[in-house]
Enzyme design. Structure first.
Site, PDB file in Angstrom:
ATOM      1  N   GLY A  29      42.345  40.285  39.740  1.00 61.08           N
ATOM      2  CA  GLY A  29      42.525  39.115  38.890  1.00 61.08           C
ATOM      3  C   GLY A  29      44.004  38.897  38.629  1.00 61.08           C
ATOM      4  N   GLY A  30      44.499  39.522  37.569  1.00 61.71           N
ATOM      5  CA  GLY A  30      45.904  39.358  37.176  1.00 61.71           C
ATOM      6  C   GLY A  30      46.878  39.583  38.335  1.00 61.71           C
ATOM      7  CE  LYS A  65      39.975  37.182  36.183  1.00 61.12           C
ATOM      8  NZ  LYS A  65      39.797  38.140  35.130  1.00 61.12           N
ATOM      9  CG  HIS A  97      34.126  37.139  36.939  1.00 61.71           C
ATOM     10  ND1 HIS A  97      34.513  37.274  35.627  1.00 61.71           N
ATOM     11  CD2 HIS A  97      35.026  37.826  37.685  1.00 61.71           C
ATOM     12  CE1 HIS A  97      35.619  38.006  35.583  1.00 61.71           C
ATOM     13  NE2 HIS A  97      35.953  38.359  36.814  1.00 61.71           N
ATOM     14  CG  ASN A 143      38.759  35.802  40.023  1.00 63.28           C
ATOM     15  OD1 ASN A 143      38.922  34.580  39.990  1.00 63.28           O
ATOM     16  ND2 ASN A 143      37.993  36.442  39.154  1.00 63.28           N
ATOM     17  N   GLY A 145      41.393  43.057  32.842  1.00 62.84           N
ATOM     18  CA  GLY A 145      42.538  42.518  32.100  1.00 62.84           C
ATOM     19  C   GLY A 145      43.071  43.414  30.996  1.00 62.84           C
ATOM     20  CD  GLU A 154      35.469  42.162  38.707  1.00 63.85           C
ATOM     21  OE1 GLU A 154      36.642  42.213  39.097  1.00 63.85           O
ATOM     22  OE2 GLU A 154      34.971  41.170  38.179  1.00 63.85           O
ATOM     23  CB  SER A 204      43.062  47.038  34.880  1.00 64.22           C
ATOM     24  OG  SER A 204      42.896  46.219  33.746  1.00 64.22           O
TER      25      SER A 204
HETATM   26  P1  PGA Z   1      41.906  41.909  36.452  1.00 66.07           P
HETATM   27  O1  PGA Z   1      40.628  40.997  36.697  1.00 66.07           O
HETATM   28  O2  PGA Z   1      42.347  42.420  37.788  1.00 66.07           O
HETATM   29  O3  PGA Z   1      42.925  40.982  35.822  1.00 66.07           O
HETATM   30  O4  PGA Z   1      41.504  42.996  35.529  1.00 66.07           O
HETATM   31  C1  PGA Z   1      39.675  41.300  37.662  1.00 66.07           C
HETATM   32  C2  PGA Z   1      38.571  40.279  37.642  1.00 66.07           C
HETATM   33  O5  PGA Z   1      38.232  39.801  36.553  1.00 66.07           O
HETATM   34  O6  PGA Z   1      38.027  39.918  38.688  1.00 66.07           O
END
Ligand code: PGA
Length: 232
Positions: free
Chosen positions: A215-216, A8, A85, A6, A163, A157, A194
């Site tokens: 995400g990240g 974003k 999301h 993702n 994050g 999630e 995360s």
């Molecule tokens: P993250 O985000 O891996 O940066 O925590 C996951 C997401 O929001 O899908």
């Protein structure tokens, strides 16, 4: 394993083209699903990975300014779509009912929904984890046949984990995954929040996890490669 990426609202056009080339060089047996910014779908060429969107309209083509329809997504090769999301629930005030409409629209048009669910920190502290997840699942999946439900990929999630670098304990994840799998038998369930190359050894102890929504980490190709090697 299913590994959904993702991006974003990140990467401008030039950065994205470079990113995509580097992603295409990754050698992995896992099923990658790249979900870039909607704007980049049309310039995406993937060697192995599948293409996903980060959102979808619950309407067909028509007078819906700013929306992107399933017909348009499919014409760009999109096979998956993230819906619900927590960032959209929070910033765009998306409700479970709207998410249900989007989910129906996706299934009707043969795009696989990746349905995100998860509790906030406050809800966890108030022992509401299971009531929140139950409601999110029940409303999003209502009126679906068991066969339709099975097609939906569910991403658990916890909002407090997205994050933040904090992940739930393995026991907490197992408890939630068992709950989801009891409610929606045979569906694939991903963990998101995360997940990265340094905690994957711990996360993978939970054998109920069918994959990850990143995400990240999706933006950091070097670390993503390490992650993919470490995942079972
Ligand atoms: P993250 O985000 O891996 O940066 O925590 C996951 C997401 O929001 O899908």
């Amino acid at each position: 394993m299913i590994i959904a990426l993702n991006n974003k609202c990140n990467l401008n056009k030039e950065e994205y083209l470079d990113y995509m080339n580097r992603l295409n060089e990754i050698n992995t047996t896992h099923h990658l699903i790249l979900c870039p910014s909607t704007l980049h779908l049309g310039i995406t060429h993937l060697k192995e990975a599948s293409l996903g969107s980060q959102n979808v309209s619950c309407f067909d083509n028509g007078a819906y300014t700013g929306e992107v329809s399933t017909d348009q997504l499919k014409s760009y090769g999109v096979e998956y779509s993230i819906i619900g999301h927590s960032e959209r629930r929070q910033y765009q005030r998306e409700t479970n009912e709207e998410i249900h409409e989007k989910l129906k629209q996706l299934l009707k048009n043969n795009i696989i929904p990746i349905l995100c669910i998860g509790e906030s920190l406050e809800e966890r502290k108030n022992n509401q984890v299971f009531s929140i997840l139950k409601e999110e699942l029940e409303v999003a999946l209502k009126d679906l046949t068991p066969l339709e439900q099975e097609k939906v990929i569910i991403a658990y999630e916890p909002i407090w984990s997205i994050g933040t670098g904090i992940i739930p304990s393995i026991e907490e994840i197992e408890e939630v995954f068992q709950f989801i799998k009891n409610m929606v038998p045979n569906s694939k369930v991903l963990y998101g929040g995360s997940a990265h190359e340094e905690n994957i050894d711990s996360l993978k102890q939970c054998l109920l996890i069918d994959g990850y929504l990143l995400g990240g980490l999706s933006l950091k190709i070097d670390k993503l490669e390490i992650f993919l090697k470490k995942v079972n």
